[in-house]
Every structure is written in structure tokens, then in C-alpha cells.
Design an enzyme around this catalytic site. Structure first.
Site, PDB file in Angstrom:
ATOM      1  N   HIS A 175     -29.403 -27.878 -39.683  1.00  0.00           N
ATOM      2  CA  HIS A 175     -29.559 -28.637 -38.664  1.00  0.00           C
ATOM      3  C   HIS A 175     -31.157 -29.112 -38.434  1.00  0.00           C
ATOM      4  CE1 HIS A 175     -25.650 -28.209 -36.850  1.00  0.00           C
ATOM      5  NE2 HIS A 175     -25.667 -27.022 -37.434  1.00  0.00           N
ATOM      6  N   ASN A 219     -20.820 -28.240 -32.207  1.00  0.00           N
ATOM      7  CA  ASN A 219     -20.787 -29.261 -33.241  1.00  0.00           C
ATOM      8  C   ASN A 219     -19.903 -30.349 -32.872  1.00  0.00           C
ATOM      9  OD1 ASN A 219     -22.283 -28.262 -35.127  1.00  0.00           O
ATOM     10  ND2 ASN A 219     -20.821 -27.306 -36.241  1.00  0.00           N
ATOM     11  N   HIS A 241     -29.846 -20.775 -28.598  1.00  0.00           N
ATOM     12  CA  HIS A 241     -29.330 -19.366 -29.051  1.00  0.00           C
ATOM     13  C   HIS A 241     -28.024 -19.176 -28.381  1.00  0.00           C
ATOM     14  CE1 HIS A 241     -28.838 -15.403 -30.228  1.00  0.00           C
ATOM     15  NE2 HIS A 241     -30.003 -14.956 -29.201  1.00  0.00           N
TER      16      HIS A 241
HETATM   17 FE1  HDD Z   1     -25.615 -22.506 -36.382  1.00  0.00          FE
HETATM   18  C1  HDD Z   1     -28.563 -24.135 -35.867  1.00  0.00           C
HETATM   19  C2  HDD Z   1     -24.191 -25.160 -34.492  1.00  0.00           C
HETATM   20  C3  HDD Z   1     -22.556 -21.378 -36.980  1.00  0.00           C
HETATM   21  C4  HDD Z   1     -27.088 -19.801 -37.771  1.00  0.00           C
HETATM   22  N1  HDD Z   1     -26.259 -24.537 -35.378  1.00  0.00           N
HETATM   23  C5  HDD Z   1     -27.426 -24.650 -35.391  1.00  0.00           C
HETATM   24  C6  HDD Z   1     -27.615 -25.934 -34.571  1.00  0.00           C
HETATM   25  C7  HDD Z   1     -26.365 -26.278 -34.112  1.00  0.00           C
HETATM   26  C8  HDD Z   1     -25.544 -25.132 -34.633  1.00  0.00           C
HETATM   27  C9  HDD Z   1     -26.059 -27.442 -33.344  1.00  0.00           C
HETATM   28  C10 HDD Z   1     -28.948 -26.652 -34.159  1.00  0.00           C
HETATM   29  C11 HDD Z   1     -29.299 -26.236 -32.944  1.00  0.00           C
HETATM   30  C12 HDD Z   1     -30.854 -27.111 -32.660  1.00  0.00           C
HETATM   31  O1  HDD Z   1     -30.742 -28.497 -32.503  1.00  0.00           O
HETATM   32  O2  HDD Z   1     -31.906 -26.593 -32.563  1.00  0.00           O
HETATM   33  N2  HDD Z   1     -23.586 -23.232 -35.916  1.00  0.00           N
HETATM   34  C13 HDD Z   1     -23.443 -24.141 -35.069  1.00  0.00           C
HETATM   35  C14 HDD Z   1     -21.954 -24.068 -35.109  1.00  0.00           C
HETATM   36  C15 HDD Z   1     -21.465 -23.067 -35.658  1.00  0.00           C
HETATM   37  C16 HDD Z   1     -22.440 -22.356 -36.295  1.00  0.00           C
HETATM   38  C17 HDD Z   1     -21.089 -25.165 -34.055  1.00  0.00           C
HETATM   39  C18 HDD Z   1     -19.955 -22.492 -35.801  1.00  0.00           C
HETATM   40  C19 HDD Z   1     -18.933 -22.329 -34.836  1.00  0.00           C
HETATM   41  N3  HDD Z   1     -24.860 -20.968 -37.312  1.00  0.00           N
HETATM   42  C20 HDD Z   1     -23.737 -20.802 -37.313  1.00  0.00           C
HETATM   43  C21 HDD Z   1     -23.389 -19.413 -38.011  1.00  0.00           C
HETATM   44  C22 HDD Z   1     -24.669 -19.030 -38.287  1.00  0.00           C
HETATM   45  C23 HDD Z   1     -25.406 -19.909 -37.748  1.00  0.00           C
HETATM   46  C24 HDD Z   1     -22.262 -18.447 -38.436  1.00  0.00           C
HETATM   47  C25 HDD Z   1     -25.349 -17.712 -38.873  1.00  0.00           C
HETATM   48  C26 HDD Z   1     -24.888 -16.424 -38.948  1.00  0.00           C
HETATM   49  N4  HDD Z   1     -27.341 -22.111 -36.860  1.00  0.00           N
HETATM   50  C27 HDD Z   1     -27.972 -21.064 -37.325  1.00  0.00           C
HETATM   51  C28 HDD Z   1     -29.287 -20.809 -37.598  1.00  0.00           C
HETATM   52  C29 HDD Z   1     -29.846 -22.127 -36.809  1.00  0.00           C
HETATM   53  C30 HDD Z   1     -28.718 -23.208 -36.540  1.00  0.00           C
HETATM   54  C31 HDD Z   1     -29.985 -20.443 -38.679  1.00  0.00           C
HETATM   55  C32 HDD Z   1     -30.849 -23.181 -37.585  1.00  0.00           C
HETATM   56  C33 HDD Z   1     -32.026 -23.326 -36.660  1.00  0.00           C
HETATM   57  C34 HDD Z   1     -31.763 -22.709 -35.297  1.00  0.00           C
HETATM   58  O3  HDD Z   1     -30.706 -22.108 -35.542  1.00  0.00           O
HETATM   59  O4  HDD Z   1     -32.273 -22.587 -34.371  1.00  0.00           O
HETATM   60  O5  HDD Z   1     -29.960 -19.661 -36.947  1.00  0.00           O
END
Ligand code: HDD
Length: 708
Positions: free
Chosen positions: A77, A150, A341
């Protein structure tokens, strides 16, 4: 606890809070220590042609700061756009949740929303085929609540421990870092073929959902099943939905690829400009509420994030509205530094044991520590809650607070025990839902997570014919980009469990052997709510219309049409071969908004060729203009012609539809081609044009064989 203040006042509180850190460009240039500077173009050097001196503190500070400007982009993202606004519930939901921001319809809660793509880097194009993130931070009186969702209601994997594998597969391949922001490559499809749990989500990704026309025209989903908890501690399962008031609409694939070059900031710009024009994006929050007693009432597990709950089984109850009404002042400070978060919750909202959610509750905090450089990221202005913060956490990089006093531990007597423990009743402390948990330590996926195909089939069956055509073409495109035949074959074999006809068509398109017979019969189930054919189609608000003109244009028709469309909220741009003005047939001048060469049909929702014999002759001999119209036709957009403009349409290499002929007469509408010989079309023409545009595209002539 002091009762959180209510009413519309709250919506501006975040704005007011940010005022204390806003900084305008003014005053004399200075160093970061306030010493004024009289030259920032020439470094201090020993002689006019001599070496730069270490002593030049301004030079060193300026360059050092520049050298450190970048922070790690989000691991997923990375590319996004954000906006502020507010959320207001329609009625109290206190019988489901004790969350204050959902309990009082007079409370407007400030929000910050960040939309994003997933796979691409920070500078990648907006319109790639990808999931879109829809993350909302509610600055509630009881603390921040982040709904990190999402635009697709399900996810690729069931357990978060697989997330790094999935992301490594979809990201550019590690040996050559190709391709950027694309899912059409071997490693993703290798992963997909080996992980059947991805199949439902892949159906969504190959559908038009991954090509949203606008962040303002896509749904949002919390994906997981969460819990609402009321004041008595009673829980209700909940699935969160955002519904855009403009309807859910998508671009077509050929168009998105062209936009990626013509305007890589297409979705970001669209959001920004709509807010600047005062046409604020609006979304309705809906909830699917499931009594705890129904936990096992479905043929899938509510804890499985690869499954959705069909609306026909549990309807979505509209509970409130969100309006985005303010652009950020500074992209980096706000949109880049905002930290979402899933574990940012407030009393009344709780988790379930969904293993994907449990993993996220670890990952998001962890990622902010590296991304934002330490544990004080909550002090960044965009992240700071409106609720008061008191605790004994101290120091660390980027500590901005000056904690006073002698104590930084609990329990203490030297500071009268402060900060004291909040109680769940009087002080509104968070209490975790008391779920009974009983089990042996085990690494095992529950049996109830094992069906990976039923809902993929449900989704496929729910699509309109044209949506299905797009999906087949997308699978063919993506697999066609894979170099390894066995990767293509394995995915086709998986698709055979979704629908035999689908697998056969995809196989035929990518040159592999179609499966001889179906492996699982199509279950015949469908859910009409999943099709974009059933979305809102009653408005042309914010739609972009191009009117093509040249010298000699009959301007009266153009002006009346412009006015009629603007009254309906559409944006009308007058385009001509050159910028500036054109001289009209009537001898006046008409302002041109843009030269045709600086834009493209893919940046508009509809096109109109204005009347005037001379004007049309000029446009007909201009390749950019004729390509513009033909391409809009190819992409199933409403195309209209006024007066002599009809002749231009007739000269194009597009399928021949019925068109107005003769000197005058009523407008003719055929498959989204609207023509009139009248140089000043009346209200019937305008009505019909608005009707066509409100339907977004004319799918019956989709895939028209147009060489554009
Ligand atoms: Fe995630 C970012 C949505 C599963 C780990 N995720 C991130 C963002 C969105 C989502 C919208 C961007 C937030 C922003 O604008 O700063 N992610 C989802 C959805 C998931 C999902 C809807 C499943 C239902 N994500 C998911 C899993 C993991 C992560 C299973 C790790 C185990 N996601 C992350 C992250 C991020 C992230 C690595 C990258 C940057 C951040 O968090 O702030 O932690």
C-alpha cells in the site's frame, strides 16, 4: 471521565488541533536554529574558484536534511491518497455497541481516510490492476478507531503467517525487479496455483473491481468479522461495509493501461479535484450484524477472511454517513505519515479469532516502528488522537512531549497515583470481550476453512455477462504474461473447480490444454449484490464530459448543453486543437479549457462533438480528435454529436449504429450513440445524454472492434 463533547463542533476539532503545527511559508530565510541566511545559492568557499569550506553550517545543514528526506515506503500500500472529513451515525447503535461515536446521531467524528493500491511503489501509476486499500481513522472522543479495509470483501490468504509469501509473490520479482505494480507475472500465479485459498480473491482481482473509476466510486469492506460489544458486555458479530453514494463503477482494462501513461495520478487527482470543487465524496457505512448464536449458522466459517457473507443472507444495515471535505495541507506530513493499525480500537469494538486479523494486530504496529522511525509515531500530528493521552511511556526518537514531574511508573504515591487506572464504567476504559478460549497448541487450519471454491463460483455466477467477459479476458491477459507453461496449467486446473466453462475459455486463450471434464459441478448459487450491474445509476455528479470544438463551432448549442450538464453536477471541458479560444460560427469567441493534445479520451467519461460545418471539418482532419472519439466509443462511453458533428461520427471506423440524418429532427439514441441534426439540442437530448452517462458505460457495445 469527562463526557466527550458532542455535536457538529467535534468535526472541526482535528482541524483545530492541527492548526498548532501548521506552518506557512513566510518571513526571512533561516537555518533550523533560527539564524537568518542571506545566500542559499552559493556555498562558502575559499576563493571564487576554491573548495567548499566545512565551516559553512548552512550548506551542511541544508544538504544533510535533504539527504535524510526519505523514509521507507510502506511495504504494501505504498501508493496512496488521503483526505479528511467526518462521520455521523444516522441513529444510536447503543443496543449493539458502547462505542460513543456510534451511539449519538448528533456526534460528528472527524476522520482521515487513505486510499491506496497494494503492490506498486510510491511512484507507481494509480490505475493498475490491483486491490484498493480503504483505511479510515476515526478520531473519536474515546480514542482513535482505525478501520483498515479494502475495496474487495475477501482476502488472498486465511492465515497472516502467509502474508510475507503472498506479498513476495505479487511484488516485482527479486532478481530483476520487474514488473512494477503488476500482478501479471509468474511468481504471483505460481503462488496462486499452489494456494487454492487464493482462488476466491483472484476472481475479484480479475474482475472490474480492481479497476475503480474513482476512489469516490468504490466500496470499502472491513473484510474480517469483528465484534460489537454493548455496555452490558453482550457481543454481536459485525462486518463493515462502505457504500459510495455515487455508485460502484470501474474503468475498462485497455483504458486503465493508457491512463497509466497519460495521467499516472488519475485517482489521486480525481479525489483532490472533487474535494477542491466542493463535490465532497460520500460513503454510507453499513453493517451486517450477526447474533453470536448464529456463529455456526453458515456453510463457511465467519473467521475465514477468504469468505464473504452474502447480503441476501444477512442484509447490510445502513448506520451512518462519511463525508470527505478537506484535502491535506502537506502530502508527506499527513498522507505519508498517517499510521493505521487494526488494533487501534475503542470500547465497544473488539476482534474475533480470525487468524488473519490476529496477525494484522501484530504487523501494523511493528511496521510503523521502522517506517516512522520509532515508538513516538502517535505524536505525529495526523496520528494524534483527540482523546487525552496519559501514560508512563517515555523518551525514544522523536519524543515531542515534555513530560513533567518526578514519576514515570505505576503505581506511585509521589504524583498522587497519576496517571490512575481508568474504570470501564465511569472512565470508559477498554475492556476486552470475555470470550472463553480453550484449546491445545497446534499448527493446523480448521476443517471449516477448507472449502476454497464455493464462493469463487458464487462470485462468478453473480456477474453480469459483460463482467464475466472482462474477467475471462483478465485471466487470459495475466496468465498470458506468465513464461512457465506449468504455472498457466495449474491455475487453469484450479479454475476448473470454480467453473468448467471459465477454465475452458481461459485455457483456450493462453494456449494450454482445456480440462477434459468438470471437476466440481457449478453450485448454481449467486448473489446479485456482488454485481456492479446492480449499483446506483441515478447521478452524473462529478462526471467528466469532453466537448470537441474548433473554429466555426455553433456555440449556442455548446453553451446550453454545458449549462444543462453543470446543473446536474457534471464537469464539462471544452477541447479544441489548440488552447485559448475559438472563433464561433456566430462570430463570438468561446474559451477552450484544454488543447486536445494535452488530454485524452481515457480521462473523460463521455464525449460530445459540437456542431458547425467548419469546426467539424477541422476536427475530422485532426487525427487526435478522431482518435479521441473512436477511442471513447471503444471504451463503451456515451458518445454524442450535435448538428454537423454527426458527420464526423459517420466517418469513423466504428460499428455503424442508427444516427440522426436529414436537416433536423428528434435526437436518435442507439447503444449510447446519441445524435441530433439540431444545432441547439433541446431538453430531450440533454435528458437522454444524462441518462446514458448515469449508467456509466454502454456495455451492450463493449468490446466493439474499434482500432483505437
Ligand atoms: Fe494490510 C497496510 C488493508 C492484510 C500488513 N493494509 C495496509 C493498508 C491497508 C491494508 C488499507 C494501508 C494503510 C495505509 O493507508 O496506511 N491488509 C489490509 C486488509 C487486509 C490486510 C483489508 C486483509 C483483510 N496486512 C494484512 C496482513 C498483514 C498486513 C495479513 C500482515 C500480517 N498491511 C500490513 C502492513 C502495512 C499494511 C505491512 C503496510 C504499511 C502499514 O501496514 O502501515 O503492516
Amino acid at each position: 471521565m469527562a463526557e466527550p463533547s458532542g455535536g457538529s463542533e467535534r468535526a472541526v476539532d482535528k482541524d483545530r488541533q492541527l492548526d498548532s503545527v501548521r506552518k506557512d511559508s513566510q518571513g526571512a530565510l533561516s537555518t533550523n536554529t533560527g539564524t537568518r541566511v542571506d545566500d542559499t545559492d552559493n556555498a562558502l568557499q575559499a576563493g571564487e574558484r576554491g573548495p567548499t569550506l566545512m565551516e559553512d553550517f548552512h550548506f551542511r545543514e541544508k544538504i544533510t536534511h535533504f539527504d535524510h528526506e526519505r523514509i521507507p515506503e510502506r511495504v504494501v500500500h505504498a501508493r496512496g491518497a488521503g483526505a479528511y472529513g467526518y462521520f455521523q451515525p444516522y441513529a444510536s447503535l447503543s443496543h449493539y455497541t458502547r462505542a460513543h461515536f456510534l451511539s449519538d446521531p448528533s456526534v460528528r467524528t472527524p476522520v482521515f481516510v487513505r486510499f491506496s493500491t497494494v503492490a506498486g511503489s510510491r511512484g507507481s501509476a494509480d490505475t493498475v490492476r490491483d486491490v484498493r486499500g480503504f483505511a479510515t481513522k476515526f478520531y473519536t472522543a474515546e480514542g482513535n478507531f482505525d478501520l483498515v479495509g479494502n475495496n474487495i470483501p475477501v482476502f488472498f490468504i486465511q492465515d497472516g503467517i502467509k502474508f510475507p509469501d503472498f506479498v513476495h509473490a505479487v511484488k516485482p520479482e527479486p532478481h530483476n525487479e520487474i514488473p512494477q505494480a503488476q500482478s501479471a507475472h509468474d511468481t504471483l500465479w505460481d503462488f496462486v496455483g499452489l494456494q487454492p485459498e487464493t482462488m476466491h480473491m483472484m476472481m475479484w482481482l480479475m474482475s472490474d473491481r480492481s479497476l475503480p473509476r474513482s476512489y469516490r466510486m468504490m466500496q470499502g469492506f472491513g473484510v474480517h468479522t469483528f465484534r460489537l460489544v454493548d455496555a452490558q458486555g453482550r457481543a454481536t458479530f459485525v462486518k463493515f461495509h462502505w457504500r459510495p453514494l455515487l455508485g460502484t463503477h470501474s474503468l475498462v482494462w485497455d483504458e486503465t493501461q493508457k491512463i497509466a501513461g497519460k495521467d499516472p495520478d488519475y485517482n489521486r487527482r480525481d479525489l483532490w479535484e472533487a474535494i477542491e470543487r466542493g463535490q465532497y465524496p460520500e460513503y454510507e457505512l453499513g453493517m451486517q450484524l450477526i447474533p453470536e448464536s448464529d456463529e455456526f449458522a453458515f456453510d463457511f466459517d465467519l473467521l475465514d477472511a477468504t469468505k464473504l457473507l452474502p447480503e441476501e443472507q444477512v442484509p447490510v444495515t445502513p448506520v451512518g454517513k462519511m463525508v470527505l471535505d478537506r484535502n491535506p495541507d502537506n502530502f508527506f506530513a499527513e498522507t505519508e505519515q498517517v499510521a493505521f493499525h487494526t488494533a487501534h480500537v475503542v470500547p465497544g469494538i473488539d476482534f474475533t479469532n480470525d487468524p488473519l486479523l490476529q496477525a494484522r494486530n501484530f504487523s501494523y504496529l511493528d511496521t510503523q516502528l521502522i517506517r516512522l522511525g520509532g515508538p513516538n509515531f502517535q505524536q505525529l500530528p495526523v496520528n494524534t488522537p483527540l482523546a487525552e493521552v496519559h501514560n508512563n511511556q517515555r523518551d525514544g526518537y522523536g519524543q515531542h512531549r515534555i513530560h513533567r514531574g518526578q514519576t514515570s511508573y505505576f503505581d506511585n504515591s509521589l504524583a498522587s497515583g497519576c496517571p490512575y487506572l481508568a474504570s470501564s464504567q465511569g472512565d470508559g476504559a477498554y475492556t476486552h470481550y470475555q470470550e472463553r478460549v480453550d484449546g491445545v497448541k497446534i499448527r493446523k487450519r480448521s476443517e471449516s476453512f477448507h472449502d476454497h471454491y464455493s464462493q469463487a463460483t458464487l462470485f462468478y455466477n453473480s456477474l453480469a455477462d459483460w463482467e464475466r467477459e472482462h474477467l475471462v479476458a483478465a485471466f487470459q491477459f495475466e496468465l498470458g504474461k506468465c513464461e512457465h507453461t506449468h504455472v498457466r496449467e495449474r491455475v487453469v486446473a484450479r479454475l476448473n473447480n470454480v467453473d468448467h466453462g471459465l477454465a475452458t475459455r481461459v485455457a483456450n486463450g493462453v494456449g494450454v490444454q482445456p480440462p477434459a471434464e468438470e471437476s466440481t459441478p457449478n453450485n448454481g448459487r449467486s448473489s446479485p449484490a456482488l454485481s456492479q450491474a446492480n449499483t446506483t445509476m441515478d447521478t452524473i455528479n462529478t462526471r467528466q464530459i469532453a466537448v470537441l470544438v474548433a473554429h466555426g463551432v455553433e456555440a449556442a448549442g455548446v453553451t446550453a448543453f454545458q449549462e444543462a450538464m453543470r446543473q446536474r453536477g457534471a464537469v464539462v471541458d471544452v477541447l479544441a486543437p489548440a488552447d485559448g479560444t475559438v472563433t464561433t460560427f456566430e462570430g463570438a469567441t468561446l474559451s477552450v479549457d484544454r488543447a486536445i493534445t494535452t488530454v485524452a479520451s481515457v480521462l473523460y467519461d463521455a464525449v460530445v462533438v459540437a456542431g458547425g460545418v467548419r469546426s467539424v471539418a477541422m476536427l475530422a482532419s485532426d487525427g487526435y480528435a478522431t482518435h479521441f472519439v473512436a477511442e471513447a466509443f471503444k471504451h463503451a462511453k456515451p458518445v454524442a454529436a450535435i448538428g454537423a458533428g454527426v458527420d464526423l461520427i459517420g466517418s469513423l471506423p466504428i460499428p455503424k449504429l442508427r444516427m440522426a440524418n436529414g436537416e433536423s429532427g428528434a435526437a436518435v439514441s442507439d447503444q449510447g450513440l446519441l445524435t441530433t441534426r439540431d444545432s441547439e439540442p433541446g431538453s430531450a437530448f440533454n435528458e437522454e445524454f444524462a441518462r446514458l452517462l448515469s449508467h456509466h458505460r454502454i456495455w451492450e457495445r463493449d468490446m466493439a472492434p474499434v482500432p483505437a
